[in-house]
Design an enzyme around this catalytic site. Structure first.
Site, PDB file in Angstrom:
ATOM      1  N   ALA A   1      -0.654   0.131  12.890  1.00 27.03           N
ATOM      2  CA  ALA A   1      -0.962   1.447  12.309  1.00 27.03           C
ATOM      3  C   ALA A   1      -2.394   1.802  12.663  1.00 27.03           C
ATOM      4  CB  ALA A   1      -0.772   1.411  10.795  1.00 27.03           C
TER       5      ALA A   1
ATOM      6  N   GLY B   1       0.824  -1.210   0.000  1.00 24.15           N
ATOM      7  CA  GLY B   1       0.000   0.000   0.000  1.00 24.15           C
ATOM      8  C   GLY B   1       0.857   1.258   0.000  1.00 24.15           C
TER       9      GLY B   1
ATOM     10  N   TYR C   1     -14.398   1.379  10.292  1.00 21.14           N
ATOM     11  CA  TYR C   1     -12.971   1.740  10.348  1.00 21.14           C
ATOM     12  C   TYR C   1     -12.609   2.293  11.728  1.00 21.14           C
ATOM     13  CZ  TYR C   1      -8.569   3.946   8.866  1.00 21.14           C
ATOM     14  OH  TYR C   1      -7.251   4.322   8.731  1.00 21.14           O
TER      15      TYR C   1
ATOM     16  N   GLY D   1      -3.601  -2.115  -2.377  1.00 21.53           N
ATOM     17  CA  GLY D   1      -2.172  -1.990  -2.687  1.00 21.53           C
ATOM     18  C   GLY D   1      -1.871  -2.452  -4.098  1.00 21.53           C
TER      19      GLY D   1
ATOM     20  N   ARG E   1      -9.866  11.612  -0.360  1.00 21.40           N
ATOM     21  CA  ARG E   1      -9.723  12.617   0.692  1.00 21.40           C
ATOM     22  C   ARG E   1      -9.202  13.920   0.091  1.00 21.40           C
ATOM     23  NH1 ARG E   1      -6.636   8.928   4.949  1.00 21.40           N
ATOM     24  NH2 ARG E   1      -6.004   7.979   2.994  1.00 21.40           N
TER      25      ARG E   1
ATOM     26  N   THR F   1      -2.322  11.349   5.585  1.00 19.73           N
ATOM     27  CA  THR F   1      -1.035  11.349   4.907  1.00 19.73           C
ATOM     28  C   THR F   1      -1.220  11.696   3.433  1.00 19.73           C
ATOM     29  OG1 THR F   1      -1.290   9.024   4.467  1.00 19.73           O
ATOM     30  CG2 THR F   1      -0.038   9.604   6.414  1.00 19.73           C
TER      31      THR F   1
ATOM     32  N   GLN G   1      -1.615  -8.915  29.113  1.00 16.13           N
ATOM     33  CA  GLN G   1      -1.884 -10.294  29.532  1.00 16.13           C
ATOM     34  C   GLN G   1      -0.821 -11.274  29.058  1.00 16.13           C
ATOM     35  OE1 GLN G   1      -5.921 -11.532  28.605  1.00 16.13           O
ATOM     36  NE2 GLN G   1      -5.344 -13.681  28.872  1.00 16.13           N
TER      37      GLN G   1
ATOM     38  N   THR H   1     -10.964  -7.339   8.869  1.00 17.18           N
ATOM     39  CA  THR H   1      -9.526  -7.025   8.758  1.00 17.18           C
ATOM     40  C   THR H   1      -9.014  -6.418  10.061  1.00 17.18           C
ATOM     41  OG1 THR H   1      -9.692  -6.720   6.375  1.00 17.18           O
ATOM     42  CG2 THR H   1      -7.850  -5.629   7.461  1.00 17.18           C
TER      43      THR H   1
HETATM   44  N1  LIG Z   1      -2.957   7.079   4.764  1.00 22.33           N
HETATM   45  C1  LIG Z   1      -3.484   7.675   5.835  1.00 22.33           C
HETATM   46  O1  LIG Z   1      -3.798   8.869   5.803  1.00 22.33           O
HETATM   47  C2  LIG Z   1      -3.662   6.918   7.120  1.00 22.33           C
HETATM   48  C3  LIG Z   1      -4.127   7.590   8.233  1.00 22.33           C
HETATM   49  C4  LIG Z   1      -4.307   6.886   9.402  1.00 22.33           C
HETATM   50  C5  LIG Z   1      -4.037   5.550   9.464  1.00 22.33           C
HETATM   51  N2  LIG Z   1      -3.583   4.896   8.382  1.00 22.33           N
HETATM   52  C6  LIG Z   1      -3.350   3.458   8.476  1.00 22.33           C
HETATM   53  O2  LIG Z   1      -2.101   3.135   7.892  1.00 22.33           O
HETATM   54  C7  LIG Z   1      -2.211   1.888   7.221  1.00 22.33           C
HETATM   55  C8  LIG Z   1      -1.769   2.030   5.786  1.00 22.33           C
HETATM   56  O3  LIG Z   1      -2.553   3.015   5.135  1.00 22.33           O
HETATM   57  P1  LIG Z   1      -2.336   3.364   3.580  1.00 22.33           P
HETATM   58  O4  LIG Z   1      -2.693   4.777   3.373  1.00 22.33           O
HETATM   59  O5  LIG Z   1      -1.022   2.862   3.146  1.00 22.33           O
HETATM   60  O6  LIG Z   1      -3.513   2.489   2.941  1.00 22.33           O
HETATM   61  P2  LIG Z   1      -3.519   1.628   1.617  1.00 22.33           P
HETATM   62  O7  LIG Z   1      -4.933   1.298   1.334  1.00 22.33           O
HETATM   63  O8  LIG Z   1      -2.707   2.287   0.544  1.00 22.33           O
HETATM   64  O9  LIG Z   1      -2.711   0.325   2.069  1.00 22.33           O
HETATM   65  C9  LIG Z   1      -3.295  -0.714   2.811  1.00 22.33           C
HETATM   66  C10 LIG Z   1      -2.679  -2.016   2.338  1.00 22.33           C
HETATM   67  O10 LIG Z   1      -3.258  -3.096   3.077  1.00 22.33           O
HETATM   68  C11 LIG Z   1      -3.663  -4.113   2.166  1.00 22.33           C
HETATM   69  N3  LIG Z   1      -4.784  -4.822   2.782  1.00 22.33           N
HETATM   70  C12 LIG Z   1      -6.016  -4.340   3.067  1.00 22.33           C
HETATM   71  N4  LIG Z   1      -6.757  -5.287   3.653  1.00 22.33           N
HETATM   72  C13 LIG Z   1      -5.972  -6.393   3.746  1.00 22.33           C
HETATM   73  C14 LIG Z   1      -6.179  -7.703   4.245  1.00 22.33           C
HETATM   74  N5  LIG Z   1      -7.345  -8.063   4.774  1.00 22.33           N
HETATM   75  N6  LIG Z   1      -5.161  -8.588   4.158  1.00 22.33           N
HETATM   76  C15 LIG Z   1      -3.967  -8.236   3.612  1.00 22.33           C
HETATM   77  N7  LIG Z   1      -3.717  -7.010   3.112  1.00 22.33           N
HETATM   78  C16 LIG Z   1      -4.720  -6.105   3.191  1.00 22.33           C
HETATM   79  C17 LIG Z   1      -4.024  -3.364   0.891  1.00 22.33           C
HETATM   80  O11 LIG Z   1      -4.022  -4.180  -0.263  1.00 22.33           O
HETATM   81  C18 LIG Z   1      -2.947  -2.297   0.861  1.00 22.33           C
HETATM   82  O12 LIG Z   1      -1.774  -2.752   0.242  1.00 22.33           O
HETATM   83  C19 LIG Z   1      -3.658   1.403   7.371  1.00 22.33           C
HETATM   84  O13 LIG Z   1      -3.744   0.501   8.452  1.00 22.33           O
HETATM   85  C20 LIG Z   1      -4.399   2.675   7.686  1.00 22.33           C
HETATM   86  O14 LIG Z   1      -5.559   2.434   8.446  1.00 22.33           O
HETATM   87  C21 LIG Z   1      -3.388   5.546   7.194  1.00 22.33           C
END
Ligand SMILES: NC(=O)c1ccc[n+]([C@@H]2O[C@H](COP(=O)([O-])OP(=O)(O)OC[C@H]3O[C@@H](n4cnc5c(N)ncnc54)[C@H](O)[C@@H]3O)[C@@H](O)[C@H]2O)c1
Length: 233
Positions: A116, A14, A147, A40, A188, A177, A164, A94
């Site tokens: 994260a 991702g 979420y 991703g 967004r 981000t 625990q 997830t």
């Molecule tokens: N980008 C932001 O602004 C932001 C803000 C707060 C939190 N986060 C957290 O950071 C993390 C990454 O965010 P991002 O922006 O890179 O998002 P993204 O959607 O680009 O990346 C998420 C990745 O997780 C993979 N994925 C999703 N569900 C899955 C599953 N069940 N099994 C295996 N892979 C799975 C997707 O294919 C992708 O590659 C996430 O956990 C998100 O909640 C991101």
């Protein structure tokens, strides 16, 4: 160089995960990416394919996995509202089953785990800026709940495993981000504004435009990747 570690990055294909992979690889660690490619793309990490320290496993974290690692960065979860609202039940799975599986793995192999999390744990906050002590203002049945509440319970699970079962956990509440590799249909404000400006379309502003947000730029210089490959070849 630091001591070489075996590191699993869930969601490593991702936006944020792939930059983390670049950083860890550039530091000489052995990195295994676990991703189901829901949001991703292989293109985000394909520059590492063939590197002896790099592996990819196509896997959905809602199913258990066994890999011998020293550290886990658990990022697997769609981050943008159109993506996580596409299938809210899957998003909940997830964030619950996926996080439980990663914590179970961390306990078995005694790995440190970073989860994260998100500023969305504060929901529709009543205080600005949000301090870590603030418990949030979340609607448990609202459109973002899969979420927001998913990440809240993920945090709860992390600290339950820490207290625990003695698992070494870290939780990072990431705010919005932006940067290279972000999804053009992220939905967004940053990508919306840029795409609309490039298409010469009117800019969409939600509400009265007086709202505020914290933003974080994410990138690892591609120069690093070039230098590293040049060095090892
Ligand atoms: N980008 C932001 O602004 C932001 C803000 C707060 C939190 N986060 C957290 O950071 C993390 C990454 O965010 P991002 O922006 O890179 O998002 P993204 O959607 O680009 O990346 C998420 C990745 O997780 C993979 N994925 C999703 N569900 C899955 C599953 N069940 N099994 C295996 N892979 C799975 C997707 O294919 C992708 O590659 C996430 O956990 C998100 O909640 C991101």
């Amino acid at each position: 160089m630091l001591e070489r570690k075996r590191i699993l990055v869930s969601g490593g294909a991702g936006f944020v995960g792939s930059h983390l992979v670049d950083k860890l690889m550039a530091r000489g660690h052995e990195v295994t990416v676990v991703d189901n490619y829901f949001t991703g793309r292989k293109a985000n990490i394909e520059h590492w394919v063939g590197h002896p320290n790099f592996d990819i496993i196509r896997h959905d974290v809602i199913n258990p996995i066994m890999v011998e690692v020293d550290q886990i960065y658990h990022l697997a979860c769609p981050a943008s509202p159109p993506h996580y609202q596409y299938n809210p039940i899957k998003t909940i799975k997830t964030n619950t089953m996926g996080t439980l599986n990663m914590l179970g793995l961390a306990r078995r192999v005694r790995a440190r785990l970073l989860m994260a999390s998100t500023s969305e744990v504060y929901g529709d906050p009543e205080m600005h800026p949000q301090q870590e002590e603030y418990w949030g203002h979340v609607n448990p049945i609202g459109p973002r709940a899969c979420y927001d509440e998913g990440k809240r319970v993920s945090e709860t699970m992390c600290y339950a495993y820490a207290h625990q079962a003695g698992v070494d956990v870290r939780v990072a509440r990431i705010f919005n981000t932006f940067g290279p590799r972000m999804h053009p249909k992220d939905g967004r404000v940053v990508s919306n504004f840029i795409i609309q400006a490039l298409k010469n379309e009117p800019i969409t502003i939600y509400g009265d435009g007086s709202q505020t947000r914290s933003f974080q730029y994410v990138e690892v210089s591609s120069l690093w990747i070039f230098m590293f490959w040049t060095y090892i070849l």
